[in-house]
Design an enzyme around this catalytic site. Structure first.
Site, mmCIF file in Angstrom:
data_model
loop_
_atom_site.group_PDB
_atom_site.id
_atom_site.type_symbol
_atom_site.label_atom_id
_atom_site.label_comp_id
_atom_site.label_asym_id
_atom_site.label_seq_id
_atom_site.Cartn_x
_atom_site.Cartn_y
_atom_site.Cartn_z
ATOM 1 N N TRP A 64 0.838 -1.205 0.000
ATOM 2 C CA TRP A 64 0.000 0.000 0.000
ATOM 3 C C TRP A 64 0.870 1.251 0.000
ATOM 4 O O TRP A 64 0.515 2.277 -0.593
ATOM 5 C CB TRP A 64 -0.905 -0.010 1.230
ATOM 6 C CG TRP A 64 -1.808 1.191 1.337
ATOM 7 C CD1 TRP A 64 -3.043 1.339 0.789
ATOM 8 C CD2 TRP A 64 -1.542 2.414 2.040
ATOM 9 N NE1 TRP A 64 -3.567 2.568 1.104
ATOM 10 C CE2 TRP A 64 -2.664 3.248 1.866
ATOM 11 C CE3 TRP A 64 -0.476 2.877 2.794
ATOM 12 C CZ2 TRP A 64 -2.741 4.520 2.427
ATOM 13 C CZ3 TRP A 64 -0.544 4.151 3.353
ATOM 14 C CH2 TRP A 64 -1.677 4.951 3.163
ATOM 15 N N HIS A 65 2.024 1.183 0.679
ATOM 16 C CA HIS A 65 2.869 2.368 0.820
ATOM 17 C C HIS A 65 3.551 2.773 -0.469
ATOM 18 O O HIS A 65 4.033 3.889 -0.586
ATOM 19 C CB HIS A 65 3.926 2.138 1.904
ATOM 20 C CG HIS A 65 3.347 2.135 3.277
ATOM 21 N ND1 HIS A 65 2.737 1.029 3.809
ATOM 22 C CD2 HIS A 65 3.246 3.104 4.213
ATOM 23 C CE1 HIS A 65 2.305 1.323 5.027
ATOM 24 N NE2 HIS A 65 2.587 2.572 5.285
ATOM 25 N N GLY A 66 3.634 1.874 -1.416
ATOM 26 C CA GLY A 66 4.265 2.252 -2.671
ATOM 27 C C GLY A 66 4.547 1.019 -3.498
ATOM 28 O O GLY A 66 4.600 -0.101 -2.978
#
Lengths: 487, 495
Positions: A339-341
């Site tokens: 989700w963070h990247g």
């Protein structure tokens, strides 16, 4: 005069090189205008919703230009799917609409965020050379997608009933304080507030002002200063720095990312509070955690609880035996990492935390884990594990991450420390201030609030003016986009 | 109906905005080294967009081919290519001379920290060797502060080497080698010390004002540094790395040294073979020792005697054919005072390594946003170029201009306003000495192009708005080759 009008008018339009951020002068005046007219509409809930909706859409336009249309489209689709799920007669029909909502939300997030990552991975696996696509990531898409998604999921799990007015729903999705970098606000948490009679008392104003301006100091003085003046350089070329500098770089990054992200959340919560709305707390001094499980109850709470409720528990949580629970934990953390990247670094970071959570669950069943001394040691160990994982989170590639670890373990050069302190006195002071303020007792926070509360109005304003002056002095360069923007 | 509670935040903030103007007006600027306080502009800054354009203009680009570059272009176009490859430049415009097909072509690329780690030179070497062949990274120093950062060769060494460079202004009597360094075996090492950026500035001053006199340069700090004695003989080790710009093995290896005595020797270890001890030639002039292995190797280790203070200059890894690009970074260096490489030694090196082009890319340690006068710099640069010309004879020299570098003006980054002036000074020095000139600043995109480099995805430059990333350095190498191609096609000036 004409010149002044012209420059004001041109400042009102979207400028791709200067997207609107909370720590810009433009935002200060934007928010002043919003609050100046707000008392006229605050007690007429329908007009109030229209007012805040339009202001929020303008805010998003200033941040992302024409992507404001994407925001409205995704809101409309989720709104329609929500009521379709609710009205569906059979379970299979409900499931059909739910799958459609997953396809849309995952699809739009996936297209903007993960297309090039997937192309790149395919190229690496099969030696192909598919061209990368030129996709611009809309600011905040990870946040508002999770927010709209929670709406359809909550309806499916029968936690809420659908909203009848699209205007209200669009307002929930686009409310500008939390729009671009969280907290991720659940539909069930926010919707009941939309038409509530709103109040604002002195305590709330004091708390909100402290949140906003302490958040700006965290972001502007600590995070931005450390980022541009030290951390970026170390992570860009770790081999150029000794082990001790790499280690300081990692510690500095730990406080930078915390100040950056939590500062932004704090500002969001404070702004919403001044408009009478209550957003959930997102960070609670995470580096005070005694163990990794507790860390995730203190770090980006709105995301970890989202993942818990909509991923970990539907996967079976801890109800299907230990091995299955461990698997669920690992899967949740790996997807949370992603989700963070879009990169394998984030996947690995998530996996590290997943493994740590599994070990933690086993460890916490032991009696020795409850001893006071072990708990204190636990804070140190937890903090260092989190820092170790940050290396993979921040380093541009795996190679760089290993290089940092290698520099720390094989080329430490502790004798460089005095020289480093001599060359970087302000960086050292800022790191120190960052950690000291993080580890200060919670009661001090309430003391600041009481202090601010008791000030006469002109002194309040003067305090804020001085903070703005300090921010001006420390501000480095063009505003760096907030780290979590692209997440 | 008005609600007073909700009006309070607006009142506090409006008053705060007004008081900010008052605070900004009252608190004066305060200059100090620790944390300079700037005068804050509030209302005036709100009304007028603060953009300070550089007041200086860039020199106009050359419309014609630069004659100084011609021998290099002709040789490059005559170089045989690898089977199946097209030459980088097909022919030189209006070329009359017919150079017999040359075997090797070699470039010495001098710069400061922006080429550390083989940046710019590695992609350049890779592109040229792909086209024209060549096997090896060229000339290597003995020790390096950035050996861990360099990827094209794995380089390690013992601590007990004394390294003398342009930055050691108190050892003028010892000539530097072609790499810009001289290395001396020692039975001790000194405590590590960071390079002081202010020392670099004082070097520029020392150079431009007093370089004629030896006593102008005050003794450096090295005397006061603690010595740590060791028993180990100083050594250096290189391992071949098979990546772009590197080479999978070592073929031809040469050791460059001087000031050996009759008893001097070097112990050579190829791969894991038995050490070979070779005697060194006693002489004060440059000596070249061929230490090539009988068949290609992947590792080379050299050991010297710790009590024998010979001058070791470096090791060259190359082959009898192809193109070689030597990476010579000197951190913090202004690019002036090349006289520190004494004429005779420079001449011997240029002959031994058979250079075809000497590139000087400097300016990063000269530029300052407040500078308004580069006349002293121009004359010092002319002296440096003339010194090289005197020793290197007809080897073409190429001055690469200062690249774009952004500095903080107010709270924003923008091109340092002095850069066009600095570039004009560099161009003037090039013209007065008849050497070639390339304006990399314009090639990057001119004013504020550094902002685009920093914001490029992936980033082409670091957040210091000065240094290129590996990807950015690849871009500069590309631009360099485009410049060479454009020059080869440019019309000749009619006399």
């Amino acid at each position: 005069m004409e010149h002044i009008i012209h420059s004001i008018l041109s400042a009102l339009a979207y400028d791709p090189n200067n997207p609107l951020l909370f720590n810009s002068v433009f935002f200060l005046f934007f928010f002043i205008v919003v609050t100046l007219f707000y008392p006229l509409v605050v007690h007429k809930s329908r007009i109030r919703v229209w007012y805040l909706l339009l202001v929020s859409l303008y805010f998003y336009y200033k941040t992302s230009g024409s992507f404001v249309l994407l925001l409205l489209i995704t809101a409309a689709i989720n709104f329609a799917l929500g009521s379709a799920i609710f009205r569906a007669k059979s379970v299979s029909q409900k499931r059909f609409w739910l799958i459609l909502s997953i396809v849309w939300n995952l699809g739009s997030l996936g297209y903007f965020k993960y297309t090039n990552f997937i192309i790149d991975t395919i190229n690496h696996l099969f030696g192909g050379s598919l061209p990368m696509m030129d996709i611009f990531l809309p600011v905040g898409i990870s946040f508002f997608t999770f927010q709209t998604w929670s709406y359809t999921l909550d309806i499916y799990f029968k936690k809420i009933e659908p909203i009848t007015s699209f205007r209200d729903f669009a307002f929930f999705v686009s409310f500008f304080p939390q729009l671009v970098a969280g907290p991720i606000v659940r539909a069930s948490y926010f919707i009941p507030q939309i038409h509530k009679k709103l109040h604002l008392d002195e305590d709330t104003i004091a708390r909100a002002m402290i949140l906003i301006f302490a958040g700006l100091l965290k972001k502007g003085v600590i995070a931005d200063y450390l980022s541009i003046n030290f951390v970026d350089r170390v992570f860009e070329s770790p081999a150029l720095f000794s082990g001790v500098e790499n280690l300081i770089g990692v510690y500095a990054y730990a406080i930078q990312i915390y100040c950056d992200f939590s500062g932004y959340s704090d500002i969001a919560i404070g702004l919403a509070a001044l408009l009478g709305f209550n957003l959930p707390i997102n960070f609670n001094s995470p580096y005070k955690a005694h163990n990794i499980t507790e860390f995730w109850r203190r770090w980006h709470i709105s995301l970890s609880s989202w993942l818990r409720d909509y991923l970990y528990i539907p996967l079976g949580g801890n109800r299907k035996g230990k091995p299955r629970q461990y698997l669920n934990l690992a899967a949740t953390m790996i997807l949370g990492g992603l989700w963070h990247g879009a990169s394998w670094n984030f996947v690995f970071w998530g996996a590290l935390h997943g493994v740590a959570l599994i070990i933690d669950k086993a460890w916490l069943t032991l009696k020795v884990a409850q001893y006071r001394i072990v708990k204190i040691l636990g804070v140190i160990v937890t903090f260092h594990f989190v820092c170790f994982a940050w290396i993979f989170f921040r380093a541009p590639t795996f190679h760089d991450a290993w290089l940092i670890i290698q520099r720390i373990t094989t080329a430490f050069n502790a004798n460089l420390l005095p020289l480093w302190l001599h060359e970087y006195p302000i960086v050292a002071i800022v790191i120190l201030i960052g950690f000291l303020s993080h580890w200060q007792p919670d009661s001090w926070q309430r003391f600041y609030e009481r202090l601010f509360r008791q000030m006469p109005l002109p002194i309040k304003s003067l305090t804020i003016a001085l903070i703005i002056w300090i921010l001006y002095q420390v501000r480095s360069a063009d505003l760096q986009p907030f780290i979590y923007f692209q997440f | 109906m008005m609600n007073n509670d909700f009006l309070k935040p607006a009142l506090i903030l409006v008053l705060a905005a007004i008081l900010t103007g008052l605070v900004a007006w009252i608190i004066p600027a305060y200059h100090n080294d620790f944390f300079p306080i700037r005068k804050m502009r509030w209302f005036s800054a709100l009304l007028e967009p603060a953009k300070k354009d550089s007041v200086y203009t860039l020199p106009k680009p050359h419309p014609y081919q630069q004659p100084a570059l011609r021998p290099f272009l002709e040789k490059l176009s005559a170089m045989p290519t690898v089977a199946g490859k097209r030459g980088l430049i097909s022919s030189v415009h209006d070329s009359l001379s017919s150079v017999a097909s040359p075997k090797t072509l070699r470039i010495a690329y001098y710069s400061d920290s922006i080429i550390e780690g083989d940046l710019i030179t590695a992609p350049l070497r890779h592109a040229l060797q792909e086209t024209y062949g060549g096997h090896g990274v060229g000339m290597m120093p003995i020790t390096s502060i950035v050996s861990g950062f360099r990827q094209t060769i794995r380089h390690s060494f013992s601590k007990n080497w004394e390294s003398i460079s342009f930055m050691d202004i108190d050892s003028n009597h010892i000539s530097l080698g072609i790499t810009g360094y001289t290395f001396i075996p020692r039975p001790y090492y000194l405590e590590e010390k960071a390079i002081d950026p202010h020392a670099a500035d004082s070097l520029f001053l020392a150079d431009s004002l007093f370089f004629e006199t030896d006593e102008a340069c005050s003794a450096g700090e090295s005397d006061s540094l603690t010595r740590y004695y060791v028993d180990e003989d100083p050594w250096v080790e290189y391992r071949a790395v098979n990546i772009a710009g590197g080479a999978d093995s070592f073929r031809k290896i040469r050791l460059f040294y001087s000031h050996a005595s009759d008893s001097s020797y070097v112990r050579i270890i190829h791969d894991a073979q038995e050490p070979i001890v070779m005697n060194l030639t006693s002489s004060d002039s440059l000596q070249v020792l061929d230490i090539s292995p009988s068949s290609p190797t992947k590792r080379l280790r050299l050991e010297f005697c710790k009590d024998d203070p010979i001058h070791v200059y470096g090791v060259s890894f190359d082959d009898s054919e192809g193109v070689y690009v030597d990476n010579f970074p000197i951190r913090g260096y202004s690019g002036l005072y090349f006289q520190r490489i004494h004429s005779q030694l420079l001449r011997d090196f240029v002959q031994a390594l058979d250079y075809d082009l000497i590139v000087l890319q400097y300016g990063g340690n000269i530029t300052h946003p407040d500078n308004t006068d580069y006349r002293g710099y121009t004359s010092a640069l002319i002296r440096t170029i003339k010194h090289i010309q005197a020793a290197a004879g007809d080897v073409p020299i190429l001055i690469v201009s200062m690249h774009d570098r952004a500095v903080k003006m107010g709270s924003r980054f923008q091109s340092s306003p002095d850069i066009p002036l600095l570039i004009a000074a560099q161009r003037e020095a090039a013209e007065k000495t008849n050497v070639a000139f390339w304006n990399v600043y314009t090639a990057m995109g001119g004013e504020n192009s550094m902002l685009d480099f920093v914001n490029h995805n992936p980033p082409w430059a670091g957040k210091d708005y000065t240094h290129f990333t590996r990807r950015g350095a690849e871009r500069i190498a590309e631009l360099f080759l485009e410049f060479i191609q454009a020059e080869s096609q440019a019309p000749l000036k009619e006399e």
